[in-house]
Design a protein around this motif. Structure first.
Motif, PDB file in Angstrom:
ATOM      1  N   ALA A  91      39.142  34.347  45.381  1.00 34.72           N
ATOM      2  CA  ALA A  91      37.213  33.233  44.769  1.00 34.72           C
ATOM      3  C   ALA A  91      36.461  34.811  45.497  1.00 34.72           C
ATOM      4  O   ALA A  91      35.498  34.993  43.744  1.00 34.72           O
ATOM      5  N   GLY A  92      36.730  35.424  45.783  1.00 34.78           N
ATOM      6  CA  GLY A  92      35.238  36.746  46.012  1.00 34.78           C
ATOM      7  C   GLY A  92      36.701  37.612  44.843  1.00 34.78           C
ATOM      8  O   GLY A  92      35.234  38.043  44.645  1.00 34.78           O
TER       9      GLY A  92
ATOM     10  N   TYR B  85      36.124  45.740  34.765  1.00 37.17           N
ATOM     11  CA  TYR B  85      35.277  44.634  35.621  1.00 37.17           C
ATOM     12  C   TYR B  85      36.242  46.215  36.756  1.00 37.17           C
ATOM     13  O   TYR B  85      36.710  46.479  36.881  1.00 37.17           O
TER      14      TYR B  85
ATOM     15  N   GLY C 173      37.705  36.656  42.538  1.00 35.58           N
ATOM     16  CA  GLY C 173      36.727  37.174  40.777  1.00 35.58           C
ATOM     17  C   GLY C 173      35.692  36.364  40.574  1.00 35.58           C
ATOM     18  O   GLY C 173      34.905  36.867  39.396  1.00 35.58           O
ATOM     19  N   GLY C 174      34.883  36.313  41.386  1.00 40.99           N
ATOM     20  CA  GLY C 174      33.840  36.566  41.250  1.00 40.99           C
ATOM     21  C   GLY C 174      33.080  37.782  41.087  1.00 40.99           C
ATOM     22  O   GLY C 174      32.012  38.564  40.233  1.00 40.99           O
ATOM     23  N   ILE C 175      33.582  38.798  41.494  1.00 44.90           N
ATOM     24  CA  ILE C 175      33.191  39.995  41.426  1.00 44.90           C
ATOM     25  C   ILE C 175      33.798  40.387  40.365  1.00 44.90           C
ATOM     26  O   ILE C 175      32.904  41.413  39.422  1.00 44.90           O
TER      27      ILE C 175
ATOM     28  N   ALA D 219      33.722  38.707  37.078  1.00 42.68           N
ATOM     29  CA  ALA D 219      32.500  38.783  36.497  1.00 42.68           C
ATOM     30  C   ALA D 219      30.940  38.798  36.996  1.00 42.68           C
ATOM     31  O   ALA D 219      30.838  39.158  35.538  1.00 42.68           O
ATOM     32  N   ALA D 220      31.545  39.372  37.613  1.00 37.58           N
ATOM     33  CA  ALA D 220      30.056  39.587  37.593  1.00 37.58           C
ATOM     34  C   ALA D 220      29.608  41.526  36.846  1.00 37.58           C
ATOM     35  O   ALA D 220      28.641  41.757  37.175  1.00 37.58           O
TER      36      ALA D 220
END
Length: 514
Positions: A177-178, A92, A180-182, A184-185
């Motif tokens: 949070a950002g 990731y 984690g979002g990156i 996951a994406a």
């Protein structure tokens, strides 16, 4: 009468800060942005310090104890296996990476996996569950460490203010949070099958081969191996039917093992034979591990649980750390161009000068001859002539011919008995660990072997030996073969037996199969 004139306009004093009124709003905005930008920088610095200091979790990972940590490495997963190297997975993207370091192998968990087929079948599920729990704990702990570090540092820098610490906490929460979002994406599960190896592990794919095939073979091998180790008691019961190995004088009983290669069944076999045959000591001619690494070395603790002396020399797969851990066991002695006395007999030994896991330590085969020559000089200088010399590679034995009556070796994984030109008997052991997991790359795993030696207590001369063999994959066979050695040197014979049954001085053999 004169007309009044217009009074000159009153002069407006310049602003104290030298900034025109029309530019003041923009300046105030810049100042505010700079102040909060500096606050955010302080917050991120505190968060980074918190992550580095407290963003880690120690947790089990299958049969291993591991340390999980978060680092600002730009995404991905790194599995560190010291001192072998690392395995990197570009799974990731993002500012934070996951580091996993294997610290030690739990001997009890490894033994349970080998002996209980149900545990091995659920190993993947167990590792997955352990990984999920560890990562969950790591996320919670790292988040608290990052937010706490940001708030604490901001509070120290901006004393007696409460808004800045609150802004710092909010900033770190948004950044986490950002990240984690990156992650996951951009998650790429296919990358797990295409890791990048560094360090000594760069050679791992070629050395290990098809891991899936090895796991499949080991699953079948384990089912039969557990029963085989338990059948050693049958061998001991059969000894009453075998001719006595010694004469009227006392007999010293020694167990020769070699090339265990971290197989728990090999340690079990050694322990059972040492107990049931009432041996006076165990002689190990090396390669107790595969890579000489710290996780492997945890199994060495089983040596200390033996009730007899343990004499060890390093093989080409054993590191200096491995040798030091063996020497730390209360009953163990490590020979390295040195001698020891066991049950009244003098034993000399030297290590294999090579260390196979490190390509930079390839000193060549000529070093084997040199190490044997050095050991021969040491043996000749001893006040008491040694009864046994221990080497790892049979190529080290030639200089000892005529100097020591009996030389023990391993390395080849092929049991062989040879009388050298000068009359010295060379006994090459097979593999007490069945060559470990690497043997599963062949058509069948190699058998587990060890040898019980009987020596005259007064002269130190070999009078006989029992070759013990546990069958390989799909077999339920345990074999013992006794060979008697003539005490007269002229009856010792000469030549290379090339196998188990055609031994020099063979006065008779017996065999029991279970």
């Amino acid at each position: 009468m004169s007309e009044p004139t217009d009074a000159p306009p009153a002069e407006v004093p310049p602003p104290a800060d030298g900034v025109p009124a029309r530019d003041r709003p923009r300046r105030n905005r810049l100042r505010t942005a700079g102040r909060w930008g500096l606050c955010a920088l302080v917050a991120l610095t505190g968060a980074l310090v918190g992550l580095l200091l407290f963003g880690r979790v120690d947790a089990p990972l299958g049969p291993f104890d591991a340390r999980f940590s978060v680092s600002p490495t730009g995404g991905g997963v790194a599995l560190d296996i010291p001192p072998l190297g690392a395995l990197d997975v570009d799974a990731y993207d993002g500012p934070l990476g996951l580091d996993v370091q294997l610290q030690r192998a739990d001997e009890a968990r490894i033994r349970a996996l080998v002996q209980d087929p149900r545990r091995m079948d659920s190993l993947v599920d167990r590792v997955t569950a352990d990984l999920r729990d560890a990562v969950t704990s790591l996320v919670v702990r790292s988040s608290l460490a990052a937010v706490g570090g940001a708030v604490l540092l901001t509070a120290v820098v901006y004393r007696r203010r409460w808004r800045e610490p609150l802004v710092a906490a909010g900033t770190v929460v948004v950044v986490l949070a950002g990240a984690g979002g990156i992650g996951a994406a951009t998650w790429r599960p296919d990358a797990l099958a295409q890791p990048t190896y560094t360090g000594l592990l760069a050679n791992a794919p070629g050395l290990i081969g098809d891991a899936q095939d090895i796991v499949t073979r080991f699953d079948a091998y384990r089912a039969s191996l557990t029963d085989l180790v338990g059948n050693v008691s049958t061998l001991y019961a059969a000894l009453s039917a075998l001719p006595a190995p010694g004469g009227g004088t006392g007999t010293v009983v020694l167990l020769h093992v070699s090339d265990i290669h971290l197989n728990p069944a090999g340690f079990d076999l050694m322990n059972q034979v040492a107990t049931q045959f009432r041996v006076d000591a165990v002689l190990d001619t090396g390669d107790i591990t595969d890579w000489g690494s710290q996780p492997e070395n945890q199994a060495i603790a089983s040596i200390g649980r033996l009730d007899v002396p343990y004499v060890f020399i390093r093989g080409n797969h054993d590191s200096a750390v491995t040798a030091a851990l063996v020497a730390a066991q209360p009953n163990a002695t490590v020979l390295d161009d040195s001698a020891t006395t066991v049950a009244g007999l003098t034993i000399v030994g030297t290590r294999d000068p090579r260390f196979t896991p490190d390509p930079a330590n390839d000193v060549g085969e000529e070093s084997l001859q040199a190490s044997g020559e050095q050991l021969a000089e040491i043996a000749q200088e001893l006040p008491t002539p040694p009864a046994i010399a221990m080497v790892h590679d049979p190529q080290q034995a030639a200089p000892l011919d005529g100097v020591v009556p009996l030389v023990l070796a391993g390395h080849t994984h092929n049991r062989r008995t040879t009388t050298l030109d000068g009359g010295t008997l060379l006994l090459v052991q097979g593999s007490t660990g069945g060559a470990g997991l690497r043997a599963l790359q062949g058509e069948y795993p190699e058998p587990l072997t060890c040898t019980v030696l009987y020596l005259d207590a007064e002269t130190g001369q070999l009078t006989g030996y029992d070759d013990i063999t546990l069958g390989g994959l799909g077999e339920t066979e345990v074999t013992i073969e006794r060979t008697l050695v003539a005490l007269d040197e002229d009856a010792a014979g000469d030549g290379d037996s090339g196998g188990d049954s055609d031994a020099p001085g063979d006065e008779g053999t017996s065999e029991d199969t279970d």
